[in-house]
Design a protein around this motif. Sequence first.
Motif, PDB file in Angstrom:
ATOM      1  N   VAL A 149       0.826  -1.374  -0.099  1.00 44.41           N
ATOM      2  CA  VAL A 149       0.126   0.186  -0.140  1.00 44.41           C
ATOM      3  C   VAL A 149       0.802   1.145  -0.107  1.00 44.41           C
ATOM      4  CG1 VAL A 149      -1.668   1.393   1.412  1.00 44.41           C
ATOM      5  CG2 VAL A 149      -1.896  -1.022   1.127  1.00 44.41           C
ATOM      6  N   ARG A 150       1.807   1.123   0.693  1.00 41.28           N
ATOM      7  CA  ARG A 150       2.832   2.358   0.851  1.00 41.28           C
ATOM      8  C   ARG A 150       3.394   2.646  -0.547  1.00 41.28           C
ATOM      9  NH1 ARG A 150       8.027   4.011   2.989  1.00 41.28           N
ATOM     10  NH2 ARG A 150       7.847   5.942   4.059  1.00 41.28           N
ATOM     11  N   ARG A 151       3.980   1.466  -1.217  1.00 41.54           N
ATOM     12  CA  ARG A 151       4.567   1.735  -2.396  1.00 41.54           C
ATOM     13  C   ARG A 151       3.697   2.262  -3.537  1.00 41.54           C
ATOM     14  NH1 ARG A 151       7.375  -2.905  -0.904  1.00 41.54           N
ATOM     15  NH2 ARG A 151       5.876  -4.137  -1.897  1.00 41.54           N
ATOM     16  N   THR A 152       2.430   1.788  -3.572  1.00 36.89           N
ATOM     17  CA  THR A 152       1.476   2.100  -4.530  1.00 36.89           C
ATOM     18  C   THR A 152       0.965   3.696  -3.970  1.00 36.89           C
ATOM     19  OG1 THR A 152       0.270  -0.124  -4.556  1.00 36.89           O
ATOM     20  CG2 THR A 152      -1.049   1.863  -5.125  1.00 36.89           C
ATOM     21  N   VAL A 153       0.765   4.006  -2.708  1.00 39.40           N
ATOM     22  CA  VAL A 153       0.195   5.481  -2.391  1.00 39.40           C
ATOM     23  C   VAL A 153       1.598   6.506  -2.693  1.00 39.40           C
ATOM     24  CG1 VAL A 153       0.007   6.961  -0.535  1.00 39.40           C
ATOM     25  CG2 VAL A 153      -1.121   4.681  -0.646  1.00 39.40           C
ATOM     26  N   GLN A 154       2.866   6.047  -2.466  1.00 39.63           N
ATOM     27  CA  GLN A 154       3.990   6.734  -2.915  1.00 39.63           C
ATOM     28  C   GLN A 154       4.106   7.205  -4.427  1.00 39.63           C
ATOM     29  OE1 GLN A 154       7.024   4.764  -1.160  1.00 39.63           O
ATOM     30  NE2 GLN A 154       7.376   6.576   0.568  1.00 39.63           N
ATOM     31  N   SER A 155       4.004   6.032  -5.272  1.00 42.27           N
ATOM     32  CA  SER A 155       3.925   6.209  -6.569  1.00 42.27           C
ATOM     33  C   SER A 155       2.772   6.929  -7.289  1.00 42.27           C
ATOM     34  CB  SER A 155       4.162   5.004  -7.268  1.00 42.27           C
ATOM     35  OG  SER A 155       3.326   4.058  -7.090  1.00 42.27           O
TER      36      SER A 155
END
Length: 190
Positions: free
Chosen positions: A111-117
């Motif tokens: 989720v963090r990777r998706t949100v950051q990108s």
Amino acid sequence: MAEADTDTQQSNDQCKALTEDGERCSRPAKDDGFCFQHDESDPTVSDSQAVEDEQAEEDEQAEQPADAESEEEPRSRDLGADMTAEEKTDPDEVDADVDTDHEEIEGVLAVRRTVQSSAGELIGREFDAVSEIAPTDDGWRAVVEVVERRAVPDTQDIIGRYEIELNENATVHGYRRLDRYRRGDTAAFD
């Protein structure tokens, strides 16, 4: 010879107290050898030399060859000297088989990777930070911060906090702005 006299005179005119960094205070000294901010209760240059001598003796003792077991044993006793029996933990008694849900950790990271990108592109503003990720009944909830307006100094930047909803597979389903604040304003979150 004149330079040595000048250096001695200058060091006598300089406060003999030490700053927090361990450097000598650069302010001019009064008659007692201290500046307007320091007095006899402050550490002085001569005090620091005694501390340095003690440190050098400790370093010499540490360099002497010693049996590894005898060196480690006193150290562990020293570490536990100020601890109560309840605060001490024997490493052999610690349960190493603690149940950790690695799938949930991987989910949070995904989720963090998706949100950051995608947050910057999704919201149309410069991405600043992820401030919260939490599981929900339907998937995930992430709170991100984006820069809505740059300012000088940067403590005056306007930051928007946005909630992003994601499903179990970390696919974005929607977002909404929660609030706005100046970067330097921390009172709103205390």
